[in-house]
Design an enzyme around this catalytic site. Structure first.
Site, PDB file in Angstrom:
ATOM      1  N   LYS A 188      74.760 -32.218  16.160  1.00  0.00           N
ATOM      2  CA  LYS A 188      73.977 -31.956  17.386  1.00  0.00           C
ATOM      3  C   LYS A 188      73.044 -33.128  17.683  1.00  0.00           C
ATOM      4  O   LYS A 188      72.992 -33.614  18.819  1.00  0.00           O
ATOM      5  CB  LYS A 188      73.196 -30.650  17.204  1.00  0.00           C
ATOM      6  CG  LYS A 188      72.387 -30.249  18.409  1.00  0.00           C
ATOM      7  CD  LYS A 188      72.178 -28.748  18.454  1.00  0.00           C
ATOM      8  CE  LYS A 188      71.085 -28.253  17.528  1.00  0.00           C
ATOM      9  NZ  LYS A 188      69.729 -28.623  17.985  1.00  0.00           N
ATOM     10  N   SER A 189      72.313 -33.586  16.689  1.00  0.00           N
ATOM     11  CA  SER A 189      71.336 -34.668  16.931  1.00  0.00           C
ATOM     12  C   SER A 189      72.035 -35.940  17.403  1.00  0.00           C
ATOM     13  O   SER A 189      71.554 -36.628  18.310  1.00  0.00           O
ATOM     14  CB  SER A 189      70.571 -34.971  15.637  1.00  0.00           C
ATOM     15  OG  SER A 189      69.802 -33.861  15.263  1.00  0.00           O
TER      16      SER A 189
ATOM     17  N   SER B  33      58.531 -35.467  12.341  1.00  0.00           N
ATOM     18  CA  SER B  33      59.396 -34.976  13.416  1.00  0.00           C
ATOM     19  C   SER B  33      60.212 -36.121  13.997  1.00  0.00           C
ATOM     20  O   SER B  33      59.667 -37.073  14.546  1.00  0.00           O
ATOM     21  CB  SER B  33      58.549 -34.341  14.519  1.00  0.00           C
ATOM     22  OG  SER B  33      59.316 -34.245  15.695  1.00  0.00           O
TER      23      SER B  33
ATOM     24  N   GLN C  24      62.047 -35.816  16.537  1.00  0.00           N
ATOM     25  CA  GLN C  24      61.969 -35.741  18.002  1.00  0.00           C
ATOM     26  C   GLN C  24      60.775 -36.535  18.506  1.00  0.00           C
ATOM     27  O   GLN C  24      60.873 -37.246  19.512  1.00  0.00           O
ATOM     28  CB  GLN C  24      61.888 -34.274  18.453  1.00  0.00           C
ATOM     29  CG  GLN C  24      63.190 -33.529  18.169  1.00  0.00           C
ATOM     30  CD  GLN C  24      63.132 -32.063  18.529  1.00  0.00           C
ATOM     31  OE1 GLN C  24      62.099 -31.547  18.933  1.00  0.00           O
ATOM     32  NE2 GLN C  24      64.243 -31.363  18.365  1.00  0.00           N
TER      33      GLN C  24
ATOM     34  N   ASP D 123      66.323 -27.594   9.230  1.00  0.00           N
ATOM     35  CA  ASP D 123      67.123 -26.651  10.013  1.00  0.00           C
ATOM     36  C   ASP D 123      67.965 -25.729   9.123  1.00  0.00           C
ATOM     37  O   ASP D 123      68.517 -24.734   9.604  1.00  0.00           O
ATOM     38  CB  ASP D 123      68.049 -27.402  10.980  1.00  0.00           C
ATOM     39  CG  ASP D 123      67.265 -28.101  12.086  1.00  0.00           C
ATOM     40  OD1 ASP D 123      66.110 -27.708  12.345  1.00  0.00           O
ATOM     41  OD2 ASP D 123      67.801 -29.050  12.684  1.00  0.00           O
TER      42      ASP D 123
ATOM     43  N   LYS E  33      59.924 -23.638  15.663  1.00  0.00           N
ATOM     44  CA  LYS E  33      61.333 -23.871  16.012  1.00  0.00           C
ATOM     45  C   LYS E  33      61.737 -22.883  17.120  1.00  0.00           C
ATOM     46  O   LYS E  33      60.878 -22.307  17.774  1.00  0.00           O
ATOM     47  CB  LYS E  33      62.208 -23.724  14.761  1.00  0.00           C
ATOM     48  CG  LYS E  33      61.939 -24.808  13.710  1.00  0.00           C
ATOM     49  CD  LYS E  33      62.273 -26.181  14.235  1.00  0.00           C
ATOM     50  CE  LYS E  33      61.983 -27.266  13.212  1.00  0.00           C
ATOM     51  NZ  LYS E  33      62.119 -28.612  13.772  1.00  0.00           N
TER      52      LYS E  33
ATOM     53  N   ARG F  96      60.465 -19.232  12.546  1.00  0.00           N
ATOM     54  CA  ARG F  96      61.495 -18.919  11.545  1.00  0.00           C
ATOM     55  C   ARG F  96      60.926 -18.452  10.206  1.00  0.00           C
ATOM     56  O   ARG F  96      61.681 -17.936   9.378  1.00  0.00           O
ATOM     57  CB  ARG F  96      62.431 -20.129  11.355  1.00  0.00           C
ATOM     58  CG  ARG F  96      63.375 -20.314  12.549  1.00  0.00           C
ATOM     59  CD  ARG F  96      64.361 -21.444  12.357  1.00  0.00           C
ATOM     60  NE  ARG F  96      65.266 -21.536  13.501  1.00  0.00           N
ATOM     61  CZ  ARG F  96      65.914 -22.648  13.844  1.00  0.00           C
ATOM     62  NH1 ARG F  96      65.774 -23.756  13.127  1.00  0.00           N
ATOM     63  NH2 ARG F  96      66.725 -22.642  14.888  1.00  0.00           N
TER      64      ARG F  96
HETATM   65  C1  S3P Z   1      66.024 -32.873  15.706  1.00  0.00           C
HETATM   66  C2  S3P Z   1      64.890 -32.939  14.930  1.00  0.00           C
HETATM   67  C3  S3P Z   1      64.323 -31.778  14.220  1.00  0.00           C
HETATM   68  C4  S3P Z   1      65.326 -30.629  14.127  1.00  0.00           C
HETATM   69  C5  S3P Z   1      66.024 -30.387  15.430  1.00  0.00           C
HETATM   70  C6  S3P Z   1      66.773 -31.621  15.874  1.00  0.00           C
HETATM   71  C7  S3P Z   1      66.480 -34.094  16.387  1.00  0.00           C
HETATM   72  O1  S3P Z   1      63.186 -31.319  14.914  1.00  0.00           O
HETATM   73  O2  S3P Z   1      64.681 -29.467  13.682  1.00  0.00           O
HETATM   74  O3  S3P Z   1      66.928 -29.315  15.299  1.00  0.00           O
HETATM   75  O4  S3P Z   1      67.627 -34.138  16.876  1.00  0.00           O
HETATM   76  O5  S3P Z   1      65.707 -35.069  16.447  1.00  0.00           O
HETATM   77  P1  S3P Z   1      61.734 -31.983  14.724  1.00  0.00           P
HETATM   78  O6  S3P Z   1      61.769 -33.348  15.264  1.00  0.00           O
HETATM   79  O7  S3P Z   1      60.808 -31.091  15.517  1.00  0.00           O
HETATM   80  O8  S3P Z   1      61.446 -31.936  13.261  1.00  0.00           O
END
Ligand code: S3P
Length: 431
Positions: free
Chosen positions: A21-22, A167, A169, A318, A345, A349
């Site tokens: 996904k990422s 994080s 993200q 995750d 999340k 969770r």
């Molecule tokens: C992700 C980062 C993670 C993860 C999310 C996908 C990403 O979140 O939990 O499912 O693709 O960069 P955080 O950046 O909030 O830790």
């Protein structure tokens, strides 16, 4: 959708995983501002990544998809067009946060980013504050902490930021913004989240250096500076983890997941399961799409309790819902701590996993930053709800494979966010 799950006699099979996904998100976002055409295969056709495609299309970039093959026609750094409507990121935090970073540097462009009720409840101050420090103009509900978020593209400068939470993200939002700045960006602190953005930017020709924990990125000096990157997306370890735990806790199981992304920032679940005594074999290790991948086989195992904490947490964040289920089926106590991020999340969770495991008959105590799980197995089927959280839906489905009697799951369609084929695969490996 309501699904009833019972325990099969055996679990057997080889599963070819959907794309990570990422990495799928990043392949579309970064190629959208590259100069030229990129082809992405094994793209994750889940609702989250489709939200990213729809947003990028709304920004005027041509993106075509045929099943899991996506073609992105990047037109360069300054080619994005002001969207005529709000950008709907659905359930996807990655879409919203990475796009906010990318749009912050689009001089003069106005955009509004929003999503479903879950996404609108999640904290955004973590990106808004550091982006503002780079010169960005962003605002939102709750003093800029919640979506809808409004972004007015501005002239950004470089800077330094010490990441307080691990994080990816947040890290990626800042890196994407800094591509459009007028000076270097230096990140320090908790830069240990998944590093797919850094890998992809380097492969596309950006001047990025990583000297842990310090990341330094130079802004792009020409509008055509980013080269398109075609890739096959490796299999998602966060999806594979459901099958690994299913095989480990079921008394007669052997399951192989092929082409799993084995990037060290993502393999914490394998480390935790090994520490719990799971029988795991990794074979056929190779490189794919700039990432290490391999085939992972897990067999029925006698699991024992463990402690999951510290630097391991971002490497399995995750996977904690499904690891908590593994812990409930293990002998002895498992302690999960330093995982307060679980509270923000798709659902809280810590609360939702602890409540579900308790309903299944496990002894679980929710703490501020994790859980204490007594272990011992003997789960009893019950009625559970996903609350729209894809990883909860899949965790309760796997619980149903070992619980006595029937497990009835409401909101089973939530798997579509990250693993639309989940129920078909589950049907195929039951014997
Ligand atoms: C992700 C980062 C993670 C993860 C999310 C996908 C990403 O979140 O939990 O499912 O693709 O960069 P955080 O950046 O909030 O830790």
């Amino acid at each position: 959708m309501i699904v009833t799950i019972t325990a099969p006699r055996r679990l057997r099979g080889t599963i070819s995983l959907p794309g990570d996904k990422s990495i799928s998100h990043r392949a579309v976002l970064l190629n959208a501002v590259a100069s030229g055409e990129a082809t992405v295969t094994n793209f994750l056709v889940g609702a989250d990544c489709l939200s990213t495609i729809a947003c990028i299309q709304a920004l005027g970039v041509r993106v075509e998809r045929h099943e899991d093959m996506v073609r992105v026609y990047g037109m360069g750094l300054r080619s994005l067009r002001e969207p005529v409507d709000v950008l709907d990121c659905g359930n996807s935090g990655t879409t919203l946060r990475l796009l906010a970073g990318m749009l912050a540097g689009q001089n003069g462009m106005f955009a509004v980013l929003t999503g479903d009720a879950s996404l609108r409840s999640r904290p955004q101050h973590r990106i808004v504050a550091p982006l503002r420090a780079l010169g960005a103009w962003l605002d939102g509900r709750d003093q800029g902490n919640r979506a809808p978020l409004a972004v007015r593209g501005a002239h950004l400068h470089g800077g330094a930021y010490d990441l307080p939470i691990a994080s990816a993200q947040v890290k990626s939002a800042l890196l994407l913004a800094a591509l459009f700045g007028d000076g270097p960006l230096t990140l320090t602190g908790r830069t240990d989240g998944r590093d797919h953005t850094e890998r992809m930017l380097a492969a596309m020709g950006a001047a990025i250096t990583v000297d842990e924990p310090t990341i330094r990125l130079m802004p792009l000096d020409r509008p055509d500076a980013l080269q398109p990157l075609s890739l096959r997306v490796p299999g998602d370890p966060s999806s594979a983890a459901f099958w690994w735990v299913a095989a480990a806790i079921h008394p007669d199981a052997e399951v192989t997941t092929t082409g799993v992304c084995l990037n060290p920032t993502r393999t914490g679940a394998l480390d935790a399961l090994r520490a719990m005594g799971a029988q795991i074999e990794v074979a056929n290790q190779r490189d794919e799409g700039g990432e290490p991948v391999g085939d992972v086989t897990v067999r029925s195992s006698q699991l024992c309790g463990t402690v999951i904490e510290g630097a391991l947490i971002p490497r399995l964040i995750d996977e904690l819902p499904i690891l908590a289920l593994a812990a409930a089926c293990a002998e002895g106590e498992t302690i999960i701590r330093d995982a307060q991020e679980l509270r923000v999340k798709e659902t809280d969770r810590i609360a939702t996993v602890a409540a579900g495991l308790s309903a299944l008959g496990a002894a679980v105590e929710a703490t501020e930053d994790g859980m204490i799980i007594a272990g011992g197995g003997n789960l009893r089927g019950t009625t559970l709800d996903s609350y729209g959280d894809h990883r909860l839906a899949m965790t309760w489905a796997i619980a149903g494979l070992v619980a006595a009697g029937e497990t009835v799951l409401h909101g089973a369609e939530a798997v579509g966010v990250s693993y639309p084929e989940f129920w078909n695969v589950l049907g195929r490996i039951r014997e």
